[in-house]
Write an enzyme that holds these catalytic residues in place. Structure first.
Site, mmCIF file in Angstrom:
data_model
loop_
_atom_site.group_PDB
_atom_site.id
_atom_site.type_symbol
_atom_site.label_atom_id
_atom_site.label_comp_id
_atom_site.label_asym_id
_atom_site.label_seq_id
_atom_site.Cartn_x
_atom_site.Cartn_y
_atom_site.Cartn_z
ATOM 1 N N HIS A 202 -11.204 12.044 -5.253
ATOM 2 C CA HIS A 202 -10.812 11.418 -6.519
ATOM 3 C C HIS A 202 -11.358 12.166 -7.732
ATOM 4 O O HIS A 202 -10.805 12.073 -8.819
ATOM 5 C CB HIS A 202 -11.138 9.924 -6.503
ATOM 6 C CG HIS A 202 -10.150 9.179 -5.658
ATOM 7 N ND1 HIS A 202 -10.406 8.843 -4.355
ATOM 8 C CD2 HIS A 202 -8.863 8.806 -5.904
ATOM 9 C CE1 HIS A 202 -9.327 8.260 -3.844
ATOM 10 N NE2 HIS A 202 -8.384 8.222 -4.750
ATOM 11 N N GLU A 444 0.287 4.782 3.640
ATOM 12 C CA GLU A 444 -0.749 5.815 3.681
ATOM 13 C C GLU A 444 -1.621 5.705 4.920
ATOM 14 O O GLU A 444 -2.611 6.418 5.068
ATOM 15 C CB GLU A 444 -1.585 5.805 2.394
ATOM 16 C CG GLU A 444 -2.091 4.455 1.959
ATOM 17 C CD GLU A 444 -2.820 4.497 0.614
ATOM 18 O OE1 GLU A 444 -3.083 5.590 0.084
ATOM 19 O OE2 GLU A 444 -3.134 3.419 0.102
ATOM 20 N N ASP A 468 -4.083 10.001 1.709
ATOM 21 C CA ASP A 468 -4.705 9.242 2.795
ATOM 22 C C ASP A 468 -3.938 9.395 4.104
ATOM 23 O O ASP A 468 -4.547 9.434 5.167
ATOM 24 C CB ASP A 468 -4.805 7.756 2.420
ATOM 25 C CG ASP A 468 -6.012 7.509 1.537
ATOM 26 O OD1 ASP A 468 -7.095 7.998 1.881
ATOM 27 O OD2 ASP A 468 -5.863 6.853 0.489
ATOM 28 N N CYS A 515 3.553 9.458 -3.956
ATOM 29 C CA CYS A 515 2.639 9.633 -5.087
ATOM 30 C C CYS A 515 1.385 10.392 -4.680
ATOM 31 O O CYS A 515 0.460 10.540 -5.466
ATOM 32 C CB CYS A 515 2.293 8.295 -5.724
ATOM 33 S SG CYS A 515 1.521 7.145 -4.580
HETATM 34 C C1 PEP Z 1 -2.826 8.659 -1.627
HETATM 35 O O1 PEP Z 1 -3.615 8.286 -0.766
HETATM 36 O O2 PEP Z 1 -1.992 9.589 -1.448
HETATM 37 C C2 PEP Z 1 -2.833 8.051 -2.969
HETATM 38 C C3 PEP Z 1 -1.927 8.348 -3.868
HETATM 39 O O3 PEP Z 1 -3.840 7.186 -3.239
HETATM 40 P P1 PEP Z 1 -5.338 7.646 -3.591
HETATM 41 O O4 PEP Z 1 -5.338 9.141 -3.762
HETATM 42 O O5 PEP Z 1 -5.729 6.934 -4.838
HETATM 43 O O6 PEP Z 1 -6.109 7.201 -2.393
HETATM 44 MG MG MG Z 2 -4.649 6.446 -1.058
#
Ligand code: PEP
Ligand code: MG
Length: 594
Positions: A202, A444, A468, A515
């Site tokens: 993140h 995910e 994920d 996403c």
């Molecule tokens: C993902 O897991 O691809 C996602 C968009 O969520 P995050 O990166 O916030 O876990």
């Molecule tokens: Mg995620």
């Protein structure tokens, strides 16, 4: 793997890691201290006491000034209530008895001010943590935080938080928390490099949102760079160069120039649709982390926010945000994006995103533990507050809602039951919301991708969270740089899960977006288009490049790539095919990919 091509101190040294946020940065290194006790303890003579008191007072003034500055910056970026976390820190700096105890210690113990301060702060913090009062117990962390900041100001290293950086520099750290990066200023931090982390940690996502070039997973950069070394960082290729030669700098200047002119060319596509040469339309949206990211979404002409990660609203304050605060933020984002949609994702805490006030016991496997929808379903007050706030914002009609990390149907059913209850509560109070609010889920977790046909009966849309999905399918911790080489979005298993999700969604009239970071990689875009994705949601800075790829592609080429990829026996083979196609249709973009 980070590799050194040369290692003598003043010679050029090249380290290789993972490109986490594109772009080139050059500047003096600013080393972020990682050790809490980042000072040497020493005895002082009676003559030195006055000097130590003066140093202490100077550091207090500097610390107070920094805290006020951060408070202002956070307040204008994220809102006043987030900034209130720093009130408690200011109270510590201004606490007369705390300050006097340090001065008394200096006079009596004859040790340097860092050592005395550290001792006093520890005594305070320990006493506070034993008090039978939640509020006071939480102040122990504030005392330690402030002491760390003062000690770092005394030592002249950056005081831990990126907020306090004073002149443009490349920040070098062992690791950074997402909440650290959330307060960074782009004009001061021109680049970012860390020992730990991967493209989908993140912290890396935040660096991309802020458009700060970053390289992560460099293993030992924090011990190889010394303060003020000149460093050059290439966030597209994942390279960090310590003490670059004049020739190297000249070569990179040419690269920067070239990239700038490509980007200027791409900016002209702003008003053009994201459609293939033969007219196949894909919705191109952007991911946002902070309300202020809406500026970037509008600037690049994205078609709305395909993912609004709401965690950062929670990570930047020291208590749970209330319903009004959240409703105001969500509604403001929706208002600014209208008529384009915003998909607000409910809280995804856990994994690598924690709150110090969460009081959640440490877990052995945080990514597989009490995270996201699991946490929310177990904390109805927190979940219901957020659901009501999102519903209130939905009166603007362009709001959609999405649950993260779904692994079973039961979670969707239970989450929707909470949503119904939240709607009833608003109805009883006569508060307006959108009765037809669209609800979707993130796909995910492999189990969700495999039962996508079942889940599709209960939702309006799917959004593939490949960050994920890759981690859980391939058993590769997404923030562990040691296993980063196994983190392969083109792995045949991942492509089969994506394909299954899209097929199941479409069979049930459910649209499917993506996403995860894979969507913003120019190499992967043709493959995703070929797989039939309806929407790509990417970092705002990647929107122009992704649009360029889509607009250079025949749908037939994308479908052919998909057919080959689904039959391939290795992720590497697929990645190579993706590279060949990109070289064919948009060769200038190879400049930006690793
Ligand atoms: C993902 O897991 O691809 C996602 C968009 O969520 P995050 O990166 O916030 O876990
Ligand atoms: Mg995620």
């Amino acid at each position: 793997m980070a590799q050194s091509e040369s290692s003598s101190p003043k010679k050029e040294v090249i380290l290789r890691g993972v490109g986490a946020s594109p772009g080139v940065a050059v500047g003096p290194a600013l080393l972020m201290a990682v050790d809490e006790k980042c000072f040497v303890e020493r005895e002082i003579s009676a003559d030195e006491v006055a000097g130590e008191i003066a140093r202490f007072e100077e550091a207090l003034i500097k610390t107070r000034r920094q805290l006020h500055e951060i408070q202002e910056r956070v307040s204008s970026a994220i809102g006043q209530s987030s900034a209130s976390i720093f009130d408690a820190h200011l109270l510590v700096v201004d606490d007369r008895s705390f300050v006097e105890e340090v001065i008394r210690g200096l006079e009596e113990e004859h040790r340097n001010v860092e050592a005395v301060l550290y001792g006093v702060a520890e005594r305070y913090a320990r006493a506070l943590s034993q008090v039978d009062d939640d509020y006071l117990r939480e102040r122990a962390a504030d005392v330690r935080d402030v002491a760390r900041r003062i000690v770092r100001n005394l030592a002249g290293v950056s005081p831990g938080g990126l907020d306090a950086v004073e002149k443009p520099c490349v920040v070098i750290a062992h690791d950074l928390a997402p909440s650290d990066t959330a307060t960074m200023s782009k004009d001061k931090v021109v680049g970012l490099a860390t020992d730990l982390g991967s493209r989908t940690s993140h912290t890396a996502i935040m660096a991309r949102a802020l458009e700060i070039p970053a390289v992560v997973g460099l293993h030992d950069v924090s011990v190889r760079v010394t303060q003020s070394d000149q460093v050059l960082l290439d966030g597209s290729k994942g390279i960090l160069i310590i003490n670059p030669t004049p020739e190297r700098l000249a070569q990179y200047n040419r690269t920067v120039e070239k990239q700038r002119s490509i980007r200027m060319e791409l900016a002209r596509l702003k008003e053009e649709p994201a459609a293939t040469l033969d007219g196949r339309r894909v919705v191109l949206s952007a991911n946002i982390e902070l309300p202020s990211d809406v500026d970037a979404v509008l600037e690049v002409g994205a078609e709305g926010a395909g993912l609004f990660r709401t965690e950062f609203l929670y990570l930047t304050r020291d208590s749970w945000p209330d319903e009004d605060t959240q409703a105001d933020v969500y509604e403001e984002v929706a208002r600014r994006l209208a008529p384009a949609p915003v998909i607000i994702r409910t809280l995804d805490l856990g994994g690598d995103k924690f709150l110090s006030h969460m009081k959640v016991p440490a877990e052995e496997n945080p990514f597989m533990g009490w995270r996201a929808i699991r946490f929310c379903l177990a904390q109805p007050d927190i979940f219901m507050t957020q659901l009501r706030a999102i519903l209130r914002a939905s009166r603007r009609r362009n709001v959609k809602l999405m649950y993260p990390m779904v692994s079973t149907l039961d979670e969707v059913v239970r989450a929707n039951a909470f949503l119904e209850q939240a709607k009833n509560e608003l109805r009883e109070k006569g508060i307006e919301f959108n009765e037809d609010l669209e609800v979707g889920i993130m796909i995910e977790v492999p189990s969700a991708a495999l039962i996508a046909d079942v889940l599709a009966e209960h939702v309006a849309f799917f959004s593939l969270g490949t960050n994920d999905l890759v981690q859980y399918t391939l058993a590769v911790d997404r923030v562990n740089e040691r296993v980063a080489y196994l983190y392969e979005p083109t792995h045949p298993a991942i492509l089969k899960l994506i394909n299954n999700t899209i097929r199941a969604g479409h069979d049930h009239g459910v649209w499917v977006g993506i996403c995860g970071e894979m969507a913003g990689n120019p190499l992967m875009v043709p493959l995703l288009v070929g797989l039939g994705i309806d929407e790509l949601s990417v970092s705002p800075s990647m929107v122009p490049m992704v649009k360029r790829v889509i607009r250079s592609l025949q749908f037939e080429q994308a479908e052919k790539l998909k057919e080959e990829a689904l039959k391939a026996d290795s992720g590497l083979a697929v990645a190579e095919r993706c590279r060949e196609l990109l070289a064919d249709i948009a060769p200038e973009l190879l400049e930006f990919v690793a």
